[in-house]
Design a protein around this motif. Structure first.
Motif, PDB file in Angstrom:
ATOM      1  N   UNK A 262       0.766  -1.106   0.083  1.00  0.00           N
ATOM      2  CA  UNK A 262      -0.058  -0.232   0.065  1.00  0.00           C
ATOM      3  C   UNK A 262       0.900   1.300  -0.051  1.00  0.00           C
ATOM      4  N   UNK A 263       0.773   2.068  -0.939  1.00  0.00           N
ATOM      5  CA  UNK A 263       1.477   3.201  -1.308  1.00  0.00           C
ATOM      6  C   UNK A 263       3.002   3.071  -0.856  1.00  0.00           C
ATOM      7  N   UNK A 264       3.539   1.868  -1.433  1.00  0.00           N
ATOM      8  CA  UNK A 264       4.944   1.635  -1.359  1.00  0.00           C
ATOM      9  C   UNK A 264       5.447   1.160  -0.083  1.00  0.00           C
ATOM     10  N   UNK A 265       4.376   0.604   0.801  1.00  0.00           N
ATOM     11  CA  UNK A 265       4.821   0.074   2.051  1.00  0.00           C
ATOM     12  C   UNK A 265       4.149  -1.453   2.139  1.00  0.00           C
ATOM     13  N   UNK A 266       4.836  -2.381   2.429  1.00  0.00           N
ATOM     14  CA  UNK A 266       4.581  -3.553   2.499  1.00  0.00           C
ATOM     15  C   UNK A 266       4.176  -4.015   3.740  1.00  0.00           C
ATOM     16  N   UNK A 267       2.574  -4.416   3.855  1.00  0.00           N
ATOM     17  CA  UNK A 267       2.040  -4.827   5.233  1.00  0.00           C
ATOM     18  C   UNK A 267       2.077  -6.665   5.264  1.00  0.00           C
ATOM     19  N   UNK A 268       2.572  -6.832   6.522  1.00  0.00           N
ATOM     20  CA  UNK A 268       2.707  -8.208   6.277  1.00  0.00           C
ATOM     21  C   UNK A 268       1.758  -8.968   7.581  1.00  0.00           C
ATOM     22  N   UNK A 269       0.982 -10.019   7.185  1.00  0.00           N
ATOM     23  CA  UNK A 269       0.264 -10.565   8.223  1.00  0.00           C
ATOM     24  C   UNK A 269       0.490 -11.958   8.398  1.00  0.00           C
ATOM     25  N   UNK A 270       0.364 -12.581   9.551  1.00  0.00           N
ATOM     26  CA  UNK A 270       0.342 -13.946   9.858  1.00  0.00           C
ATOM     27  C   UNK A 270      -0.901 -14.360  10.306  1.00  0.00           C
TER      28      UNK A 270
END
Length: 665
Positions: free
Chosen positions: A537-545
């Motif tokens: 999102x907007x160059x940011x990587x969001x990571x989920x487990x």
DNA sequence: AGGAGATAGA
């Protein structure tokens, strides 16, 4: 134009000719000089000197010009032949040196000790060993077989041409061996993976220069004996940049990021090769952030990236800096776009590529395969052959996996059959693996077993894994148990194999057996690979487990999930099918069933923040589970969103309640 | 004037 020398004007002086070495001089100057010589003097001697010098320039345009001058000379002197052959042997087109050598013989000139090393090198560079053998006879006939320079290049030639015996013979017969011939012999053994022999020669050497050590380090690195490489690296009396780069490459090859970076930091100086190696290391180990940071650093210290560097997927950078999109860069871009789910952009870049080699074609076909676009893959395969590019074994891996993703059993088997008969490519274990996968997924487990039984080689773990996956999907517990046990024996460190077998037991309600497998896993000290989903999102990587609450917006995300469930329930009457969760494919594990799978969190986050026209793109490290797949289809319909999920195996394009994989994955 | 070693796309 007159070809008679004009005795009244002076020919250009030597300094003028030497000024050619100045890289600031343009081709225009060269042409002026050329014209001057022709009009003022027209001395063949001057012209060939000009051509020789021009050939020495590192710029290909100058070499081309040297060739032009050469072709206008009636009787070029041997020295010009030598210069051109020398320049061509290390140019991008080494085979061009061979006709020159031929012409030299035709015009009655005698090749000398300066000619042979380069003719042999040209044969070597263009893999024309057979021509090299001919040149060898000329060497013997003209009595040069004791020239250590020539012998070194011949050793190199034979070692490359897979005839180590001949290389050894030459080496032993040569009375006049020097460091270079020793090094060539060591390199021969290294290239054949015979480190034991290489070591014997190395230990026998009296006088070793840096290159001997570097060759050995490189050899140990290739065969994965990184400790031995490091020992030599520490022992060597003197190191140069290549020593450091070889050692670095060794760490990169075995995926040792820490040691690679440690060494990289200690390097007294670095060149493009060092930076590229370190970048490749990060790229291969899945550390894109580190790679990008290093790339910025590289530019900050003023190293100009090469085409290979930007192979690290920076299309804008390429455009901004006018980096030539050659086939390497183009292929890397096609690969990147395909793997990012932007298959149409991949196609665009591919179509714009000027020259497409077999790697480029393979890349686009493989891209179509992971997107499940079999028709396109088949079309491209056809176009490739029409363009005169010979498919190789990798092409068939790509084509077979395309069939596999689309469940085209007959098509796949036909391809496998025609590989050797129509294309002369013997199927390797990975080709059989694709077909086993294809059969197993389609539920043809017996046929898959049968194929395994008739393989001309041992099936590799991947092939067995494909069969196991098939057992899982189609609920074949007996076969699954057999294959699963065998696989765990073969790969006791592979967590996925345990999970898959345990899930097969669970599906058959054999809870005790399922627990036993889990215990075995614990006893063997194997930890599960957690399922991770990321969204950009907007160059940011969001990571989920799974069941993740670490994201700062977790409250909102779970609220959104509740909303999703309510809307799906009221719209379609969906309720989570826990049975499906048990039937989860090899990866995500039953214990996680109670928590929310990671891709759901990522999708909820995407729904929260992305513009409603934007596709939601998720990348997951494991295979998507049946329940998540089902839910994602529903979300795409109820919310009217395009959702693209890349899982471990392939892409899923969800749109209006349907998935591009047609529920076959 | 020459011969040998390191990185880089499926």
């Amino acid at each position: 134009m007159s070809r008679t020398p004009n005795p009244h004007t002076n020919p250009p002086s030597n300094p003028q000719i030497l000024s050619l070495f100045n890289p600031c001089k343009t081709l225009r100057h060269l042409k002026q000089l050329h014209a001057q010589i022709i009009t003022h003097h027209n001395s063949p001697f001057q012209l060939s000197a000009l051509a020789s010098l021009s050939a020495l320039s590192p710029f290909p345009t100058f070499l081309a010009y040297a060739k032009t001058i050469f072709h206008h000379l009636q009787n070029p002197p041997p020295s010009l032949y030598n210069s051109l052959i020398r320049a061509l042997s290390s140019s991008k087109t080494p085979p061009e040196a061979l006709p020159l050598y031929h012409a030299m013989l035709q015009s009655g000139l005698k090749p000398d000790h300066m000619t042979y090393p380069f003719v042999i090198k040209a044969c070597n560079e263009s893999s024309m060993t057979w021509f090299g053998l001919l040149v060898h006879t000329h060497v013997v006939k003209s009595g040069f077989e004791c020239d250590s320079y020539i012998v070194s290049s011949l050793i190199h030639l034979y070692a490359n041409g897979k005839d180590l015996g001949a290389a050894k013979q030459l080496f032993n017969l040569c009375s006049d061996r020097d460091v270079v011939s020793w090094n060539a012999m060591i390199d021969g053994y290294v290239k054949h993976g015979e480190m034991g022999h290489a070591r014997i020669v190395f230990d026998r050497m009296v006088c070793r220069d840096v290159i001997s050590w570097n060759t050995m380090i490189n050899g140990y690195a290739i065969v994965g004996k990184i400790d031995e490489a490091k020992r030599l690296f520490d022992e060597m009396p003197e190191r140069n940049l290549v020593s450091w780069n070889s050692m670095l490459a060794g760490f990169v090859k075995c995926g040792n990021v820490e040691d690679a970076f440690g060494l990289f930091s200690e390097m007294p100086c670095r060149d493009v090769v060092s930076w590229n190696s370190m970048l490749a290391c990060y790229a291969q180990c899945g550390k894109p952030n580190e790679a990008l940071a290093l790339f910025d650093q590289m530019r900050a210290v003023g190293i100009k990236p090469t085409e290979a560097t930007v192979g690290l997927h920076l299309h804008t950078y390429i455009n901004d800096n006018r980096i030539e999109v050659n086939s390497i860069v183009g292929t890397a871009l096609v690969d990147m776009y395909a793997k990012c789910g932007k298959i149409s952009l991949a196609t665009q870049v591919f179509n714009a590529m000027e020259s497409k080699d077999v790697l480029a074609w393979n890349t686009i076909i493989a891209g179509m395969a992971i997107h499940g676009n079999v028709k396109e893959a088949q079309q491209l395969f056809k176009e490739m052959k029409e363009a005169g590019v010979e498919p190789n074994d990798i092409t068939f891996v790509a084509m077979l996996s395309a069939c596999s993703h689309a469940g085209m059993v007959d098509e796949g088997q036909k391809l496998l059959d025609c590989m050797s008969s129509s294309y002369g490519i013997e199927p390797k274990v990975e080709h059989y693996g694709c077909v086993i996968d294809l059969l197993a997924r389609a539920g043809l487990l017996e046929e898959a077993m049968e194929l395994i039984g008739t393989l001309p080689m041992e099936p590799n773990p991947c092939a067995l894994g494909a069969l196991l996956g098939g057992c899982r999907i189609h609920g074949n517990f007996e076969l699954g148990e057999m294959v699963g046990k065998r696989l765990i024996n073969l790969q006791p460190c592979h967590s996925g194999r345990y999970i898959l077998l345990s899930n097969i037991y669970a599906a058959a309600k054999k809870w005790d057996d399922a627990r036993k497998v889990r215990n075995l896993m614990k006893v063997n000290g194997i930890s599960k690979v957690p399922g991770v989903s990321v969204i950009e999102l907007k160059g940011m990587v969001h990571r989920f487990v799974a069941g993740d609450w670490s994201h700062p917006e977790s409250n909102k995300i779970y609220e959104k999930l509740n909303e999703i469930h309510t809307r799906l329930k009221s719209a379609i009457g969906y309720s989570a099918d826990t049975g499906y969760v048990l039937l989860d494919m090899e990866e995500e594990d039953k214990e996680h069933a109670l928590a929310v799978h990671s891709e759901k969190l990522a999708i909820a986050y995407g729904l929260l923040h992305l513009d409603s026209k934007e596709a939601i793109r998720i990348v997951k490290n494991l295979r998507v589970c049946r329940d998540c797949h089902h839910v994602t289809k529903l979300i795409s319909k109820v919310y009217g969103r395009e959702i693209i999920v890349r899982d471990r195996n392939r892409f899923h394009h969800f749109e209006d309640g349907e998935c591009s994989c047609l529920d076959f994955w």
